[in-house]
Design a protein around this motif. Structure first.
Motif, PDB file in Angstrom:
ATOM      1  N   ALA A 150       6.017   2.498  -3.457  1.00 16.06           N
ATOM      2  CA  ALA A 150       5.176   2.301  -4.646  1.00 16.06           C
ATOM      3  C   ALA A 150       4.251   3.492  -4.862  1.00 16.06           C
ATOM      4  N   SER A 151       3.680   4.012  -3.781  1.00 16.93           N
ATOM      5  CA  SER A 151       2.754   5.143  -3.918  1.00 16.93           C
ATOM      6  C   SER A 151       3.496   6.425  -4.265  1.00 16.93           C
ATOM      7  N   LEU A 345      -3.037   6.114  -3.721  1.00 17.90           N
ATOM      8  CA  LEU A 345      -2.374   4.846  -4.051  1.00 17.90           C
ATOM      9  C   LEU A 345      -2.106   4.009  -2.806  1.00 17.90           C
ATOM     10  N   VAL A 346      -1.862   4.661  -1.671  1.00 20.32           N
ATOM     11  CA  VAL A 346      -1.664   3.902  -0.427  1.00 20.32           C
ATOM     12  C   VAL A 346      -2.903   3.062  -0.123  1.00 20.32           C
ATOM     13  N   TYR A 347      -4.092   3.660  -0.253  1.00 23.41           N
ATOM     14  CA  TYR A 347      -5.329   2.914   0.004  1.00 23.41           C
ATOM     15  C   TYR A 347      -5.538   1.806  -1.039  1.00 23.41           C
ATOM     16  N   LEU A 353       0.520  -4.536  -0.615  1.00 22.10           N
ATOM     17  CA  LEU A 353       1.861  -4.160  -0.202  1.00 22.10           C
ATOM     18  C   LEU A 353       1.959  -3.707   1.247  1.00 22.10           C
ATOM     19  N   GLY A 354       0.822  -3.500   1.907  1.00 25.70           N
ATOM     20  CA  GLY A 354       0.845  -3.029   3.282  1.00 25.70           C
ATOM     21  C   GLY A 354       1.415  -4.056   4.234  1.00 25.70           C
ATOM     22  N   PRO A 355       1.795  -3.631   5.459  1.00 29.37           N
ATOM     23  CA  PRO A 355       2.381  -4.541   6.439  1.00 29.37           C
ATOM     24  C   PRO A 355       1.505  -5.735   6.785  1.00 29.37           C
ATOM     25  N   ALA A 356       0.175  -5.560   6.675  1.00 25.45           N
ATOM     26  CA  ALA A 356      -0.724  -6.659   7.035  1.00 25.45           C
ATOM     27  C   ALA A 356      -0.890  -7.672   5.922  1.00 25.45           C
ATOM     28  N   ALA A 357      -0.310  -7.357   4.697  1.00 22.23           N
ATOM     29  CA  ALA A 357      -0.497  -8.249   3.544  1.00 22.23           C
ATOM     30  C   ALA A 357       0.247  -9.556   3.748  1.00 22.23           C
TER      31      ALA A 357
END
Length: 357
Positions: A150-151, A345-347, A353-357
């Motif tokens: 996405a980023s 965009l990653v932040y 969308l991150g693994p912890a989501a």
């Protein structure tokens, strides 16, 4: 004071001297670069180069041009044929977008301003490398793929929207001449799909090569380009090793550590940034191996490296553009901005969308 024209000559002389001082290290680096080209880049890129040549000969570009023109011009100020380059560039990775852009310019289907806009946002990583090599291979986490994709690709599209303001006074190129494709035999307006098929047929007729000749030409052109790509990968691998032996890499890493500290990011990621400045694969691998820096920060650096693309890819693109009047500077600035946007965009997307989501 040295004149700018003298700097490349002195740089080449310095490299020759370093090769004489560190011959064994240069040989090992050369073999590493050759291994990356043969085992990774050749099987990944060669089929796409051949297929893209065939699609150009079959007139698929003109088909895409008619279909996508109503969308590409308002959004990106690029003719519809640019949609073909976007599709192939995002699917097959760098430097396919630059290769196709140069070919469209040579066929006078786009002008300089449109070519510079197009190559600026179609030089991206391919999904297989982003997911398979970076997410799974380097980070050992397929769950990281959504935020990286996405980023990286989202940032690329944002660059495309921003580049529509590049060279604003440049006129738009005229649609390719496809004959009387606007009306049917009864004088009624053709549908856009019918116009696209008609344009593809006319382009194929104008090309005139048989299937055998077209395939032979496509393979020969792809092999020539792959040799250039391989040579540049080997050269930059050697340059990086020579700079490492002289301590120049460590000096650059020290500067990067200071910049990362000001940005509130772990200084340990400096090695990944420095490696990524020169070569995207080495930079992404170093980001994945920078344990203890925080996965989110590691992913942000990986996104920057993927979007910046590395000087090795820059050299490949510059060599492709050298046969055209397209300038390298807009591409360089777009790559740098794409890297910054992708990291940001990653932040922004991490909580969704991150693994912890």
């Amino acid at each position: 004071m040295l004149r700018p024209a003298v700097i490349p000559a002195w740089s080449a002389a310095l490299l020759v001297l370093l090769l004489a001082i560190f011959p064994a290290d240069a040989l090992r680096a050369s073999l590493r670069g050759l291994s990356i080209w043969w085992e990774v880049l050749f099987p990944a890129l060669f089929p796409f180069f051949v297929i893209s040549e065939l699609l150009l000969g079959f007139g698929i570009v003109h088909f895409f041009g008619k279909i996508l023109d109503p969308f590409m011009r308002p959004l990106f100020r690029i003719p519809g044929i640019g949609g073909f380059v976007v599709t192939m560039g995002y699917a097959s990775g760098y430097p396919v977008g630059a290769r196709l852009t140069a070919q469209l310019w040579e066929q006078k289907l786009i002008n300089r301003a449109e070519g510079e806009r197009l190559v600026a946002f179609t030089t991206t990583s391919d999904p297989i490398f982003l997911i398979g090599a970076v997410s799974v291979g380097f980070f050992h986490s397929v769950a990281l793929a959504p935020v990286l994709a996405a980023s990286h690709y989202g940032g690329g599209l944002m660059i495309g929207l921003l580049m529509r303001f590049h060279d604003r006074k440049a006129p738009a190129s005229l649609p390719a001449n496809t004959g009387n494709s606007g009306s049917g035999p009864s004088g009624r307006r053709r549908s856009r799909l019918a116009e696209a098929v008609h344009a593809m047929h006319n382009a194929r007729v104008m090309d005139g090569r048989t299937l055998g000749t077209l395939l032979q030409d496509a393979i020969q052109a792809a092999l020539r380009l792959m040799i250039v790509v391989g040579g540049l990968v080997v050269v930059f691998s050697v340059i990086m090793e020579l700079l490492r032996q002289t301590g120049s890499i460590e000096m650059l890493a020290g500067i990067v550590r200071l910049l990362l500290g000001f940005a509130g990011m772990p200084p340990a990621l400096s090695d990944a940034v420095v490696s990524g400045i020169f070569e995207v694969t080495l930079g992404a691998r170093a980001a994945g191996e920078a344990g203890g820096s925080g996965l989110m920060h590691q992913a942000a650096i990986a996104a920057f490296v993927l979007s910046w693309s590395g000087l090795s890819v820059h050299a490949q693109v510059a060599s492709l553009l050298s046969r055209t009047d397209l300038r390298y500077k807009p591409f360089f600035l777009a790559r740098l901005l794409h890297g910054i946007i992708a990291a940001a965009l990653v932040y922004l997307l991490w909580s969704w969308l991150g693994p912890a989501a």
